[in-house]
Design an enzyme around this catalytic site. Sequence first.
Site, PDB file in Angstrom:
ATOM      1  N   HIS A  34       0.843  -1.213   0.000  1.00 58.05           N
ATOM      2  CA  HIS A  34       0.000   0.000   0.000  1.00 58.05           C
ATOM      3  C   HIS A  34       0.869   1.250   0.000  1.00 58.05           C
ATOM      4  O   HIS A  34       0.478   2.281   0.562  1.00 58.05           O
ATOM      5  CB  HIS A  34      -0.982   0.011   1.176  1.00 58.05           C
ATOM      6  N   ASP A  36       2.415   2.005  -3.119  1.00 58.22           N
ATOM      7  CA  ASP A  36       2.521   2.431  -4.528  1.00 58.22           C
ATOM      8  C   ASP A  36       1.649   3.645  -4.843  1.00 58.22           C
ATOM      9  O   ASP A  36       2.097   4.599  -5.456  1.00 58.22           O
ATOM     10  CB  ASP A  36       2.298   1.268  -5.515  1.00 58.22           C
ATOM     11  N   GLY A 121      -7.732 -14.180  -7.072  1.00 61.57           N
ATOM     12  CA  GLY A 121      -8.105 -13.570  -5.784  1.00 61.57           C
ATOM     13  C   GLY A 121      -7.189 -13.964  -4.642  1.00 61.57           C
ATOM     14  O   GLY A 121      -7.623 -14.045  -3.496  1.00 61.57           O
ATOM     15  N   SER A 122      -5.922 -14.216  -4.938  1.00 62.87           N
ATOM     16  CA  SER A 122      -4.999 -14.676  -3.892  1.00 62.87           C
ATOM     17  C   SER A 122      -3.885 -13.683  -3.627  1.00 62.87           C
ATOM     18  O   SER A 122      -2.895 -14.002  -2.981  1.00 62.87           O
ATOM     19  CB  SER A 122      -4.369 -16.011  -4.298  1.00 62.87           C
ATOM     20  N   SER A 126      -3.440 -11.870 -10.433  1.00 61.19           N
ATOM     21  CA  SER A 126      -4.012 -12.522 -11.602  1.00 61.19           C
ATOM     22  C   SER A 126      -4.598 -11.463 -12.545  1.00 61.19           C
ATOM     23  O   SER A 126      -4.453 -11.558 -13.766  1.00 61.19           O
ATOM     24  CB  SER A 126      -5.091 -13.522 -11.180  1.00 61.19           C
ATOM     25  N   ASP A 171       1.504  -3.849  -9.660  1.00 61.10           N
ATOM     26  CA  ASP A 171       1.256  -5.170 -10.241  1.00 61.10           C
ATOM     27  C   ASP A 171       1.498  -5.180 -11.747  1.00 61.10           C
ATOM     28  O   ASP A 171       2.142  -6.076 -12.296  1.00 61.10           O
ATOM     29  CB  ASP A 171      -0.183  -5.615  -9.951  1.00 61.10           C
ATOM     30  N   TYR A 220      -9.812  -2.501   0.647  1.00 57.02           N
ATOM     31  CA  TYR A 220      -8.662  -1.863  -0.010  1.00 57.02           C
ATOM     32  C   TYR A 220      -8.939  -0.370  -0.186  1.00 57.02           C
ATOM     33  O   TYR A 220      -8.117   0.482   0.150  1.00 57.02           O
ATOM     34  CB  TYR A 220      -8.411  -2.529  -1.366  1.00 57.02           C
TER      35      TYR A 220
HETATM   36  C1  GLA Z   1      -2.855  -4.570  -4.790  1.00 51.45           C
HETATM   37  C2  GLA Z   1      -2.821  -3.371  -5.749  1.00 51.45           C
HETATM   38  C3  GLA Z   1      -1.432  -2.754  -5.783  1.00 51.45           C
HETATM   39  C4  GLA Z   1      -0.912  -2.455  -4.377  1.00 51.45           C
HETATM   40  C5  GLA Z   1      -1.101  -3.668  -3.461  1.00 51.45           C
HETATM   41  C6  GLA Z   1      -0.777  -3.359  -2.024  1.00 51.45           C
HETATM   42  O1  GLA Z   1      -2.061  -5.597  -5.301  1.00 51.45           O
HETATM   43  O2  GLA Z   1      -3.192  -3.760  -7.045  1.00 51.45           O
HETATM   44  O3  GLA Z   1      -1.429  -1.593  -6.578  1.00 51.45           O
HETATM   45  O4  GLA Z   1      -1.518  -1.307  -3.852  1.00 51.45           O
HETATM   46  O5  GLA Z   1      -2.415  -4.181  -3.509  1.00 51.45           O
HETATM   47  O6  GLA Z   1       0.563  -3.130  -1.873  1.00 51.45           O
END
Ligand code: GLA
Length: 384
Positions: A34, A36, A121-122, A126, A171, A220
Amino acid sequence: MHDPTVFRSMHFERFHGEPAIFVAPGRVNLIGEHTDYAEGFVMPVAINFATLAGISPRSDGKIVVYSENFREERTFEAAALPVKRSGHWSDYPMGVVHVLAGEGHRIPGFSLSLWGDVPLGSGLSSSASVEVATALAVESLVGASYPGPVLARLCQRAENHFVGASSGIMDQFISVNGKENHALLLDCRDLSFQLAPIPDRVALVIANTMVKHSVAGGDYTTRRAEAEEACHILACHRPEIRFLRDATLDDLDKWGDEIPPNARKRAKHIITENQRTVAAAKALLNSDLHELGRLMAEAHWSYSHDFEASCVEADAMVNLAQDLPGLIGARLTGGGFGGCTINLVEQKAAGTFAEALGGRYAAQIGIVPEIHICHASGGAHHYA
Ligand code: GLA
């Protein structure tokens, strides 16, 4: 289906066209959670779980998207692309198509097959791997070729604005730019990055709590909003704080009383996590695995207590790993509230570690976890 030749014939039989095939990996984040979207630092690794996208042109003006995972097909008109999400898996590929059309590309009809082995969802991205594989596929069809960081931004835009998940850039960036046997320290402010080799003696053991997580889910978004609230209050005192990346613990000491308690804790996590992530990259570059493991433990504590994004199962998975032979460091990885833990483990102990951890978790939680011994893979590419 790991074998792309099987995937190729599956596409051919369904669509009667020879596909160009692209592969985009999922990822595991070693540290930097969290951070980014706060323009901070992350240190993910692309892994050997991926999405394959096969694409071939059509002459009837239709876009037909097939998912082998869901065994389902959806049809769209290239001349009348959907402009908003439908809550269906096809939002991920169609979001990318929508964004590329918005970039001025004329989108022709095509058939797209998707298949992936990134557990859904892990917390292993994905969705980013589907977006990036689709982006490479459609890019090849329209004759575009974006630089990696730009392609990652386009995929992030698809996720933010079309799918409706307020995720950061991590990601998509690692799925595009990952490098075999390396972790990648990314500065999410300017997208500059540094690669850090993962020593041969270290295995990535990914332990799935089997508790589902969703970035599109409310938790989130709530965490992100709390962090931004804290940032906003600090910025009233120090306008140069544009994102929490710019804030310090000193700022929190001075003005923390004005911040609601939860938002203040979220900010503390992000500020300290940025420091830990930079330190962790340095430790990895210096092969100081002991320090790396210590920072991962601290990061998990912060994620669980200050950010409150862990859950009983993930805390158990981390705790149960602590005294197992070979452990270097363990923490919950990804967006939080379930998903997987990442365990850095001495390679020679990885097999017994995985077995023991699985047994302990099943005995304590009553769920049999999936445990994978992974390695750091390369980023997305055309499958030759
Ligand atoms: C998910 C989001 C990323 C990042 C992470 C937490 O994977 O897609 O952008 O914020 O959570 O680090």
